[in-house]
Scaffold this active site. Structure first.
Site, PDB file in Angstrom:
ATOM      1  N   GLU A  51      38.071  32.003  32.868  1.00 40.43           N
ATOM      2  CA  GLU A  51      38.109  32.407  31.455  1.00 40.43           C
ATOM      3  C   GLU A  51      38.560  31.263  30.562  1.00 40.43           C
ATOM      4  OE1 GLU A  51      38.994  37.151  32.062  1.00 40.43           O
ATOM      5  OE2 GLU A  51      40.596  35.908  31.276  1.00 40.43           O
ATOM      6  N   ASN A  52      38.439  31.503  29.263  1.00 44.00           N
ATOM      7  CA  ASN A  52      38.819  30.539  28.252  1.00 44.00           C
ATOM      8  C   ASN A  52      39.373  31.310  27.062  1.00 44.00           C
ATOM      9  OD1 ASN A  52      38.162  28.710  25.786  1.00 44.00           O
ATOM     10  ND2 ASN A  52      37.907  27.376  27.568  1.00 44.00           N
ATOM     11  N   ALA A  53      40.320  30.715  26.352  1.00 45.22           N
ATOM     12  CA  ALA A  53      40.882  31.380  25.175  1.00 45.22           C
ATOM     13  C   ALA A  53      39.795  31.710  24.152  1.00 45.22           C
ATOM     14  CB  ALA A  53      41.963  30.506  24.533  1.00 45.22           C
ATOM     15  N   CYS A  60      31.311  33.041  34.572  1.00 46.98           N
ATOM     16  CA  CYS A  60      31.369  34.072  35.602  1.00 46.98           C
ATOM     17  C   CYS A  60      31.301  33.465  36.998  1.00 46.98           C
ATOM     18  CB  CYS A  60      30.211  35.050  35.421  1.00 46.98           C
ATOM     19  SG  CYS A  60      30.233  35.914  33.832  1.00 46.98           S
ATOM     20  N   GLU A  62      29.462  34.193  39.564  1.00 47.61           N
ATOM     21  CA  GLU A  62      28.120  33.959  40.075  1.00 47.61           C
ATOM     22  C   GLU A  62      27.569  32.621  39.596  1.00 47.61           C
ATOM     23  OE1 GLU A  62      28.378  38.436  39.034  1.00 47.61           O
ATOM     24  OE2 GLU A  62      29.281  36.554  38.377  1.00 47.61           O
ATOM     25  N   CYS A  93      26.649  40.348  35.247  1.00 44.23           N
ATOM     26  CA  CYS A  93      26.324  40.554  33.831  1.00 44.23           C
ATOM     27  C   CYS A  93      24.890  40.081  33.573  1.00 44.23           C
ATOM     28  CB  CYS A  93      27.315  39.809  32.937  1.00 44.23           C
ATOM     29  SG  CYS A  93      27.110  38.005  32.920  1.00 44.23           S
TER      30      CYS A  93
END
Length: 140
Positions: A51-53, A60, A62, A93
């Protein structure tokens, strides 16, 4: 499905995907996802979500696994396993489905593991019907 995995391949694939969840960087959502990709050459390549802010910048599991494999020179794949902490297991997703489709055919199997280690399997064709892939582009 045209790809059939041996029991040993499926066991290794699932173990590595579940283990990859522990490497996820998800301080905002706390939604851990691990993935493991099996290459046609028998190599297992893992990935986890990062993740990132700035939320859209996150990646993801995958796409991490496929990107790592492609950079290492792989272009042929047998299957992917995706593991999450929910029940039933999370599906890829939409962005990941399209990203994966670049390197696989509609019959490619996607194993989705839940928090208890149970899985469902679908083809990418079932997850992304009428997909757009490299074969749709003119070869002129």
């Amino acid at each position: 499905m045209t790809t059939t995995l041996t029991a040993a391949e499926l066991e290794i694939l699932s173990t590595k995907a579940i283990a990859a969840k522990a490497t996820a960087y998800c301080p905002y959502s706390k939604f851990r996802v691990g993935a493991c990709l099996l290459t046609a050459q028998g190599e297992y390549i893992s990935g986890a979500n990062v993740e990132n802010a700035s939320y859209p910048v996150g990646t993801c599991a995958e796409r991490v696994a496929f990107g790592t494999a492609v950079v290492a020179g792989h272009r042929d794949f047998k299957a992917i396993a995706i593991a999450s902490d929910i029940k039933p297991g999370a599906t890829p997703c939409g962005m990941c489905r399209q990203f994966m489709r670049e390197f696989i055919t509609p019959s490619f199997p996607v194993y989705m593991y839940d928090v208890d280690g149970n899985y469902t399997v679908k083809t990418i064709g079932e997850l992304l019907p009428d997909s757009f892939g490299p074969d749709d582009l003119s070869k002129e």
